[in-house]
Design a protein around this motif. Structure first.
Motif, mmCIF file in Angstrom:
data_model
loop_
_atom_site.group_PDB
_atom_site.id
_atom_site.type_symbol
_atom_site.label_atom_id
_atom_site.label_comp_id
_atom_site.label_asym_id
_atom_site.label_seq_id
_atom_site.Cartn_x
_atom_site.Cartn_y
_atom_site.Cartn_z
ATOM 1 N N TYR A 1 97.498 -33.689 -23.827
ATOM 2 C CA TYR A 1 98.275 -33.839 -22.590
ATOM 3 C C TYR A 1 99.772 -33.816 -22.900
ATOM 4 O O TYR A 1 100.559 -33.184 -22.172
ATOM 5 C CB TYR A 1 97.902 -35.140 -21.882
ATOM 6 C CG TYR A 1 98.734 -35.411 -20.648
ATOM 7 C CD1 TYR A 1 98.442 -34.780 -19.439
ATOM 8 C CD2 TYR A 1 99.823 -36.280 -20.686
ATOM 9 C CE1 TYR A 1 99.206 -35.008 -18.306
ATOM 10 C CE2 TYR A 1 100.591 -36.516 -19.564
ATOM 11 C CZ TYR A 1 100.284 -35.884 -18.378
ATOM 12 O OH TYR A 1 101.052 -36.108 -17.253
ATOM 13 N N LEU B 1 100.746 -30.230 -23.501
ATOM 14 C CA LEU B 1 100.723 -29.377 -22.303
ATOM 15 C C LEU B 1 101.730 -29.792 -21.236
ATOM 16 O O LEU B 1 102.146 -28.959 -20.423
ATOM 17 C CB LEU B 1 99.314 -29.395 -21.686
ATOM 18 C CG LEU B 1 98.227 -28.625 -22.424
ATOM 19 C CD1 LEU B 1 96.861 -28.913 -21.809
ATOM 20 C CD2 LEU B 1 98.508 -27.127 -22.407
ATOM 21 N N TYR B 2 102.132 -31.058 -21.235
ATOM 22 C CA TYR B 2 102.982 -31.531 -20.136
ATOM 23 C C TYR B 2 104.305 -32.147 -20.595
ATOM 24 O O TYR B 2 105.372 -31.737 -20.132
ATOM 25 C CB TYR B 2 102.223 -32.549 -19.283
ATOM 26 C CG TYR B 2 103.020 -33.040 -18.091
ATOM 27 C CD1 TYR B 2 103.166 -32.235 -16.958
ATOM 28 C CD2 TYR B 2 103.639 -34.286 -18.101
ATOM 29 C CE1 TYR B 2 103.913 -32.670 -15.876
ATOM 30 C CE2 TYR B 2 104.384 -34.733 -17.018
ATOM 31 C CZ TYR B 2 104.513 -33.922 -15.904
ATOM 32 O OH TYR B 2 105.256 -34.350 -14.836
ATOM 33 N N ALA C 1 96.343 -25.443 -27.342
ATOM 34 C CA ALA C 1 97.114 -25.989 -26.219
ATOM 35 C C ALA C 1 98.600 -25.717 -26.385
ATOM 36 O O ALA C 1 99.365 -25.835 -25.421
ATOM 37 C CB ALA C 1 96.866 -27.494 -26.103
ATOM 38 N N THR D 1 92.452 -24.109 -21.502
ATOM 39 C CA THR D 1 93.181 -23.283 -22.468
ATOM 40 C C THR D 1 92.360 -22.105 -22.986
ATOM 41 O O THR D 1 92.886 -20.998 -23.124
ATOM 42 C CB THR D 1 93.652 -24.148 -23.645
ATOM 43 O OG1 THR D 1 92.521 -24.799 -24.247
ATOM 44 C CG2 THR D 1 94.618 -25.220 -23.168
ATOM 45 N N LYS E 1 100.188 -19.027 -20.162
ATOM 46 C CA LYS E 1 100.284 -20.144 -19.213
ATOM 47 C C LYS E 1 100.621 -19.700 -17.791
ATOM 48 O O LYS E 1 100.535 -20.507 -16.869
ATOM 49 C CB LYS E 1 101.357 -21.136 -19.676
ATOM 50 C CG LYS E 1 100.974 -21.978 -20.875
ATOM 51 C CD LYS E 1 102.070 -23.000 -21.162
ATOM 52 C CE LYS E 1 101.665 -23.960 -22.246
ATOM 53 N NZ LYS E 1 102.725 -24.971 -22.497
ATOM 54 N N LEU F 1 98.956 -20.866 -14.245
ATOM 55 C CA LEU F 1 98.151 -22.080 -14.396
ATOM 56 C C LEU F 1 98.830 -23.266 -13.721
ATOM 57 O O LEU F 1 100.065 -23.342 -13.674
ATOM 58 C CB LEU F 1 97.934 -22.412 -15.882
ATOM 59 C CG LEU F 1 97.175 -21.388 -16.726
ATOM 60 C CD1 LEU F 1 97.049 -21.911 -18.153
ATOM 61 C CD2 LEU F 1 95.799 -21.102 -16.147
ATOM 62 N N ASP F 2 98.027 -24.172 -13.220
ATOM 63 C CA ASP F 2 98.546 -25.423 -12.665
ATOM 64 C C ASP F 2 98.636 -26.425 -13.809
ATOM 65 O O ASP F 2 97.655 -27.064 -14.178
ATOM 66 C CB ASP F 2 97.620 -25.946 -11.562
ATOM 67 C CG ASP F 2 98.138 -27.243 -10.940
ATOM 68 O OD1 ASP F 2 99.261 -27.671 -11.310
ATOM 69 O OD2 ASP F 2 97.435 -27.834 -10.105
ATOM 70 N N LEU F 3 99.825 -26.549 -14.370
ATOM 71 C CA LEU F 3 100.048 -27.473 -15.482
ATOM 72 C C LEU F 3 100.823 -28.699 -15.047
ATOM 73 O O LEU F 3 101.454 -29.372 -15.873
ATOM 74 C CB LEU F 3 100.787 -26.748 -16.617
ATOM 75 C CG LEU F 3 100.023 -25.582 -17.260
ATOM 76 C CD1 LEU F 3 100.879 -24.880 -18.304
ATOM 77 C CD2 LEU F 3 98.727 -26.063 -17.882
ATOM 78 N N LEU G 1 96.459 -31.217 -14.452
ATOM 79 C CA LEU G 1 95.880 -31.566 -15.745
ATOM 80 C C LEU G 1 94.947 -32.759 -15.629
ATOM 81 O O LEU G 1 93.920 -32.826 -16.323
ATOM 82 C CB LEU G 1 96.991 -31.860 -16.754
ATOM 83 C CG LEU G 1 97.851 -30.655 -17.171
ATOM 84 C CD1 LEU G 1 99.002 -31.106 -18.056
ATOM 85 C CD2 LEU G 1 97.004 -29.609 -17.878
#
Length: 487
Positions: free
Chosen positions: A198, A201-202, A229, A259, A340, A343-345, A350
């Motif tokens: 996480y 990714l964020y 990721a 991913t 990416k 994508l809803d990141l 997430l």
């Protein structure tokens, strides 16, 4: 007691200590004094298999194993006092800098300059056999948070995951097997590694920091998902990837459902999990799991990685500077890695992916489906002899039309495992009855055709009795027609 992971300590802390005595501990490892006035760090131990032990004991962190031993044997009263002697703890920069002398250090950070004047943070984590326990994941997350805390001050442009001799093999099955509640420890461990992914990714993207995985050693299961990721994955040409969880009886987490699908762009994301076959670095690159395959190994590979990191960040510098000369944050579309896009990141997006994956993992840990994970983990850790070669490795044996359990489409069905348990119990009861009960005339067990028909018209019979993989036999007057085909 078998000892593993010996690392020589060239410090002076062993001077004057009795050789063989425990003089310090750090991160669940112990330092044992040696006769030359130095010390050796032992990271893991395994209790010797006794004559009455059914199987091998798991390898566990040294402190845990020795403390358990001290509780069960006389003469170890001083062990707890020795283990409680901790090595000096540092804070801030000193905590994460590479030690000047040879000693135990499984996590450290090197900051190196980039062409634009910023820095790249190279995060090394050299865990024994690549397994990442709950505690190790939390310490690694702490190191990531340190990078974030100094990112603005040091102008950190990229974080590079360097791994160790192994990159990562995911959760620590030995620690889980030795836990008082393996299911609960599995849950803690998978959540701890999910926290790492996480952050990749964020948390790093929202700070404008690129993430790069430099896979110098083999990676498996959650370790592959950890690498993929990142915005970019670099891999040595000799690295082997084994992304599947299925052979261990796990659905898998680490946001792999997001991913793998995005990177592979099609059905390949699911196929590599179902095939359960290892991938070379070039094959992983062809599928989209790896962005750049680099030649060499050791120092040569590390130099190639740093050159590639410099090249990648230079490209980002060119594409991400606006006409006013300002560097936009991660909200700029040009600042997002190609895989990416779309994508809803967001934090909410997430969280949804994580909840779906963990719902499946909870079934693996606690539902009837757990009978595929817990026994397989037990056999893997304790090195039980396999009953047969899996058919995915013995393809020539597939001509008989049979498939392994994990090849069955119903492998993720909880209902299927409930039925399998019921069938196993029926078979066990039938075998016990055949041994214990005296033989009687067959007519004593005969039933009318109407009774047989009624019994065989159950929902389970309609759903399962004629599915492949369910044992079938022709018998006369059997009362177990829930899984036998009666005449």
């Amino acid at each position: 007691m078998y000892l593993y992971g010996g690392i020589v300590d060239n410090g002076k802390q062993a001077a004057g200590a009795v050789p063989g005595s425990i003089i310090a501990s750090r991160d669940d490892a112990v330092c044992i004094a040696t006769c030359d006035g130095k010390g050796i760090w032992i990271t893991h131990v395994r209790r010797i298999k006794g004559k009455t032990d059914a199987s091998l004991w798991p390898k566990v962190p040294a402190v845990q194993g020795l403390m358990e031993l001290s509780e069960h044997r006389m003469g170890y009263q001083s062990l707890q006092r020795a283990v409680s002697v901790r090595s000096p703890q540092h804070s801030g920069h000193e905590e994460w800098s590479r030690a000047a002398n040879s000693t135990l250090q499984d996590i450290w950070i090197d900051f190196e300059p980039l062409n634009d004047g910023g820095l790249a943070a190279y995060l090394f984590f050299d865990f024994y056999n690549g397994a990442m326990s709950t505690k190790q994941c939390r310490r690694l997350l702490k190191a990531m948070r340190y990078i974030l805390s100094v990112a603005e001050e040091k102008s950190v442009r990229a974080m590079v995951l360097m791994g160790g001799s192994y990159f990562s093999n995911g959760i620590h099955l030995n620690v889980i097997e030795s836990a008082e509640d393996p299911a609960l420890e599995s849950w803690f461990n998978i959540n701890a590694i999910d926290d790492l992914v996480y952050a990749i990714l964020y948390e790093f993207p929202t700070r404008g920091i690129k993430t790069i995985a430099a896979v110098r050693g083999n990676a498996a299961a959650g370790g592959v998902a950890l690498a993929t990721a990142c915005d970019y994955v670099l891999a040595g040409e000799d690295v082997v990837f084994n992304p599947a969880y299925r052979a261990m009886g796990l659905y898998g987490s680490e946001f792999h459902s997001l991913t793998y699908h995005a990177r592979c762009r099609g059905s390949d994301g699911k196929r590599i999990l179902r095939d359960m076959m290892p991938l070379s670095a070039s094959a992983a690159g062809h599928l989209g799991l790896v962005d750049h395959v680099l030649p060499g190994w050791g120092a040569t590979l590390e130099s190639a990685i740093k050159a590639q990191v410099a090249a990648l960040t230079s490209v980002l510098d060119v594409t991400c500077v606006t006409s006013t000369g300002e560097r936009p944050r991660d909200s700029s579309p040009s600042f997002v890695a190609e895989w990416k896009r779309g994508l809803d990141l967001s934090s909410e997006g997430l969280a949804g992916v994580r909840a779906e994956e963990l719902a499946e993992m909870a079934k693996d840990f606690w539902s009837p489906r757990s009978q595929r994970y817990h026994p397989r983990r037990h056999d893997f850790v304790r090195k039980a002899k396999a009953a047969a070669t899996p058919r995915r490795f013995a393809i020539h044996r597939k001509c008989d039309g049979l498939v392994d359990e994990e090849d069955d489409e119903r492998f993720d069905s909880v209902e299927w495992f409930i039925l399998k348990t019921s069938i196993a119990q029926c078979e066990s009861t039938l075998m016990e009855a055949a041994v214990e009960m005296p033989s009687r005339p067959e007519k004593s067990y005969a039933r009318s055709k109407d009774a047989q028909s009624s019994s065989c018209d159950t929902m389970d019979e309609k759903l399962w009795s004629r599915q492949p993989g369910i044992p079938k036999a022709k018998t006369r007057g059997t009362i177990f027609c829930c899984y036998y085909d009666a005449d």
